[in-house]
Scaffold this motif. Structure first.
Motif, PDB file in Angstrom:
ATOM      1  N   CYS A 127       0.831  -1.205   0.000  1.00 32.03           N
ATOM      2  CA  CYS A 127       0.000   0.000   0.000  1.00 32.03           C
ATOM      3  C   CYS A 127       0.865   1.254   0.000  1.00 32.03           C
ATOM      4  CB  CYS A 127      -0.926  -0.004   1.222  1.00 32.03           C
ATOM      5  SG  CYS A 127      -2.264  -1.215   1.137  1.00 32.03           S
ATOM      6  N   ILE A 131       1.005   4.267  -2.913  1.00 31.96           N
ATOM      7  CA  ILE A 131       0.799   5.676  -2.614  1.00 31.96           C
ATOM      8  C   ILE A 131       1.999   6.511  -3.021  1.00 31.96           C
ATOM      9  CG2 ILE A 131       0.508   7.341  -0.731  1.00 31.96           C
ATOM     10  CD1 ILE A 131      -1.184   5.217   0.716  1.00 31.96           C
ATOM     11  N   GLY A 134       2.505   6.843  -6.707  1.00 32.30           N
ATOM     12  CA  GLY A 134       1.427   7.533  -7.406  1.00 32.30           C
ATOM     13  C   GLY A 134       0.633   6.667  -8.356  1.00 32.30           C
ATOM     14  N   LEU A 136      -1.924   4.719  -7.631  1.00 31.14           N
ATOM     15  CA  LEU A 136      -3.334   4.856  -7.312  1.00 31.14           C
ATOM     16  C   LEU A 136      -3.532   6.004  -6.331  1.00 31.14           C
ATOM     17  CD1 LEU A 136      -4.347   1.097  -6.778  1.00 31.14           C
ATOM     18  CD2 LEU A 136      -4.829   2.514  -8.780  1.00 31.14           C
ATOM     19  N   PRO A 137      -4.726   6.607  -6.297  1.00 27.64           N
ATOM     20  CA  PRO A 137      -4.994   7.695  -5.348  1.00 27.64           C
ATOM     21  C   PRO A 137      -4.895   7.213  -3.899  1.00 27.64           C
ATOM     22  CG  PRO A 137      -6.666   7.617  -7.076  1.00 27.64           C
ATOM     23  CD  PRO A 137      -5.857   6.370  -7.211  1.00 27.64           C
ATOM     24  N   THR A 138      -4.404   8.065  -3.029  1.00 30.88           N
ATOM     25  CA  THR A 138      -4.207   7.717  -1.628  1.00 30.88           C
ATOM     26  C   THR A 138      -5.494   7.278  -0.955  1.00 30.88           C
ATOM     27  OG1 THR A 138      -2.339   9.241  -1.422  1.00 30.88           O
ATOM     28  CG2 THR A 138      -3.434   8.586   0.613  1.00 30.88           C
ATOM     29  N   ASP A 139      -6.588   7.996  -1.218  1.00 32.22           N
ATOM     30  CA  ASP A 139      -7.846   7.650  -0.546  1.00 32.22           C
ATOM     31  C   ASP A 139      -8.358   6.280  -0.985  1.00 32.22           C
ATOM     32  OD1 ASP A 139      -8.438   8.466  -3.115  1.00 32.22           O
ATOM     33  OD2 ASP A 139     -10.274   9.544  -2.568  1.00 32.22           O
ATOM     34  N   LEU A 140      -8.111   5.888  -2.240  1.00 37.77           N
ATOM     35  CA  LEU A 140      -8.529   4.575  -2.722  1.00 37.77           C
ATOM     36  C   LEU A 140      -7.733   3.473  -2.023  1.00 37.77           C
ATOM     37  CD1 LEU A 140     -10.123   2.784  -4.710  1.00 37.77           C
ATOM     38  CD2 LEU A 140      -8.276   3.133  -6.365  1.00 37.77           C
ATOM     39  N   THR A 142      -6.124   3.715   0.884  1.00 38.26           N
ATOM     40  CA  THR A 142      -6.454   3.724   2.311  1.00 38.26           C
ATOM     41  C   THR A 142      -7.787   3.029   2.571  1.00 38.26           C
ATOM     42  OG1 THR A 142      -5.242   5.794   2.614  1.00 38.26           O
ATOM     43  CG2 THR A 142      -6.845   5.188   4.320  1.00 38.26           C
ATOM     44  N   ARG A 143      -8.774   3.310   1.739  1.00 37.59           N
ATOM     45  CA  ARG A 143     -10.096   2.709   1.925  1.00 37.59           C
ATOM     46  C   ARG A 143     -10.044   1.194   1.768  1.00 37.59           C
ATOM     47  NH1 ARG A 143     -12.422   5.537  -1.405  1.00 37.59           N
ATOM     48  NH2 ARG A 143     -12.713   4.198  -3.225  1.00 37.59           N
ATOM     49  N   SER A 249      -6.400  -1.823  -9.522  1.00 33.52           N
ATOM     50  CA  SER A 249      -6.850  -0.490  -9.915  1.00 33.52           C
ATOM     51  C   SER A 249      -8.101  -0.543 -10.770  1.00 33.52           C
ATOM     52  CB  SER A 249      -5.724   0.235 -10.659  1.00 33.52           C
ATOM     53  OG  SER A 249      -5.463  -0.388 -11.903  1.00 33.52           O
TER      54      SER A 249
END
Length: 252
Positions: A127, A131, A134, A136-140, A142-143, A249
């Motif tokens: 993970c 992050i 770059g 994938l988006p951080t919020d994706l 993290t979720r 992704s």
């Protein structure tokens, strides 16, 4: 004449296909024979012993030398491919479920697999890579890491394949003809095998569980798919891991 390379095609000579090639292992196919060259002899030893212990159909070991293993191709076709709809019948998926259940009920192999803490550590590392790079988006990330946490619960160890990708299970009609690539086999979490097999094919989970024939926590399996998509135990190649990140992704 300079700058010209001559190529001679000889009748009866089999083409060499590179199946997998990375810093840890190279797998070649020549006709109906697969040659595996592994930098880790212990991993190759695990693969051979696991195939001997497993109650499910496995490839025939033709010969082995230090760091090289020759096995015969299994018959049938793969249950499916990641990123493509599976054309296998519900009965084939059910047969795969029954084969996995038989494996999980077999006597434990004498070696242990990665612990829950080790899996969580590798998941965190993957993970972090996603992050910081770059991809994938951080919020994706993290979720999905939070969702995967539910799968990292205590479990009773069973005989697991450990890398039960959909391309590793071969079927002919409604019969399982072979399960390949046992280098990650160990004492492990049964739900992880089921999650791995249905990664990207959650619509076939019902067929698989019907054949598995046991009460399972579907939510743990689905969340276990996040663990499979975002991080793998030790031994998972960087090349394969990158492919899994790409699948993650698009899937999640």
């Amino acid at each position: 004449m300079t700058g010209v390379v001559g190529v001679v095609i000889m009748a009866g000579v089999e083409e060499v296909e590179v199946v997998v090639a990375h810093s840890e292992r190279v797998t070649l196919r020549v006709g109906d024979v697969f040659l595996k060259v592994d930098g880790d002899q212990a991993r190759m030893d695990v693969e051979v012993e696991a195939m001997a212990l497993a109650p499910t159909p496995t490839p025939e070991v033709l010969w082995r030398k230090p760091r090289v293993l020759a096995i015969a191709a299994v018959t049938g076709t793969a249950l499916g491919r990641l990123g493509e709809p599976s054309t296998a019948s519900p009965a084939a998926w059910g047969a795969a479920g029954a084969a996995v259940r038989e494996l999980h009920e077999a006597p434990l192999p004498p070696w242990s697999g990665p612990s829950r803490d080790e899996i969580a550590s590798h998941l965190d590392a993957e993970c972090e890579w996603l992050i910081t790079s770059g991809v994938l988006p951080t919020d994706l990330v993290t979720r999905n890491r939070e969702i995967a946490e539910a799968a990292l619960r205590p479990w009773t160890p069973v005989f697991t394949h450990g890398d039960l990708q959909i391309t590793h299970v071969f079927v002919d009609g409604d019969k399982v003809t072979g399960v390949i690539d046992w280098s990650e086999a160990s004492q492990g979490d049964a739900m992880f095998d089921l999650a791995t097999l249905t990664l990207g094919h959650e619509d076939r989970l019902g067929d698989l569980i019907a054949g598995y024939g046991a009460d399972v926590d579907l939510e743990v399996i689905r969340r276990g798919g996040r663990c499979e998509a975002w991080g793998r135990p030790a031994g998972w190649s960087s090349t394969a891991s990158t492919q899994t990140r790409q699948a993650a992704s698009s899937t999640y």
